[in-house]
Each structure stands twice: as structure tokens, then as C-alpha cells.
Write a protein that holds these residues in place. Structure first.
Motif, mmCIF file in Angstrom:
data_model
loop_
_atom_site.group_PDB
_atom_site.id
_atom_site.type_symbol
_atom_site.label_atom_id
_atom_site.label_comp_id
_atom_site.label_asym_id
_atom_site.label_seq_id
_atom_site.Cartn_x
_atom_site.Cartn_y
_atom_site.Cartn_z
ATOM 1 N N ALA A 14 90.685 -29.240 -47.619
ATOM 2 C CA ALA A 14 90.465 -29.204 -46.156
ATOM 3 C C ALA A 14 91.407 -29.527 -45.522
ATOM 4 O O ALA A 14 91.913 -28.808 -44.354
ATOM 5 C CB ALA A 14 89.274 -30.072 -45.973
ATOM 6 N N TYR A 15 92.285 -30.433 -45.983
ATOM 7 C CA TYR A 15 93.330 -30.871 -44.901
ATOM 8 C C TYR A 15 94.632 -29.793 -45.144
ATOM 9 O O TYR A 15 95.174 -29.472 -44.172
ATOM 10 C CB TYR A 15 94.157 -32.282 -45.930
ATOM 11 C CG TYR A 15 95.654 -32.566 -45.348
ATOM 12 C CD1 TYR A 15 95.816 -33.271 -44.164
ATOM 13 C CD2 TYR A 15 96.513 -32.251 -46.267
ATOM 14 C CE1 TYR A 15 96.953 -33.389 -43.795
ATOM 15 C CE2 TYR A 15 97.919 -32.461 -45.894
ATOM 16 C CZ TYR A 15 98.266 -32.907 -44.623
ATOM 17 O OH TYR A 15 99.506 -33.310 -44.156
ATOM 18 N N VAL A 21 95.790 -23.719 -40.023
ATOM 19 C CA VAL A 21 95.515 -23.274 -38.922
ATOM 20 C C VAL A 21 96.435 -24.173 -37.816
ATOM 21 O O VAL A 21 96.697 -23.306 -36.897
ATOM 22 C CB VAL A 21 94.024 -23.801 -38.696
ATOM 23 C CG1 VAL A 21 93.422 -23.465 -37.332
ATOM 24 C CG2 VAL A 21 93.206 -23.003 -39.790
ATOM 25 N N ILE A 22 96.599 -25.324 -37.713
ATOM 26 C CA ILE A 22 97.384 -25.963 -36.690
ATOM 27 C C ILE A 22 98.841 -25.351 -36.573
ATOM 28 O O ILE A 22 99.212 -25.277 -35.301
ATOM 29 C CB ILE A 22 97.380 -27.484 -36.818
ATOM 30 C CG1 ILE A 22 96.092 -27.878 -36.574
ATOM 31 C CG2 ILE A 22 98.375 -28.044 -36.085
ATOM 32 C CD1 ILE A 22 95.814 -29.349 -37.102
#
Length: 54
Positions: A14-15, A21-22
Motif C-alpha cells: 500500500a505504501y 501515485v504521488i
């Protein structure tokens, strides 16, 4: 012990997905303008007991 390992792997995945995405967000866009004008912001500050800056 296995559940802890699986939880760690899910958290890491998830990280990594969030970082990807960021990183894909472009840095060349303008921030959104603030709604309202300065006079309404001054009135709100005065109503909260904060002296407006001049």
C-alpha cells in the motif's frame, strides 16, 4: 507470526502504491484560488478575536 508477515507485506505494498501515485502527480499546476476576498477573511479574523494584519 505468518499473519504479521502478511500484514507487513500488505502495508508495504500500500505504501509503494501510494508513493507511485504521488510521484505521478505533475508539479506544474497552479494551486486552487482561495474562495472569497480579503474583506471576508478580515471579518472572520476579527470575529474570532484575532487582529487582522495590515
Amino acid at each position: 507470526m505468518i499473519r504479521l508477515l502478511i500484514t507487513g507485506l500488505v502495508a508495504y505494498a500500500a505504501y509503494r502504491a501510494a508513493r507511485k501515485v504521488i510521484d505521478e502527480v505533475p508539479d506544474d499546476f497552479d494551486p486552487l484560488p482561495m474562495p472569497g476576498d480579503e474583506r471576508t477573511l478580515r471579518r472572520q479574523s476579527a470575529a474570532m478575536g484575532v487582529a487582522p494584519r495590515r
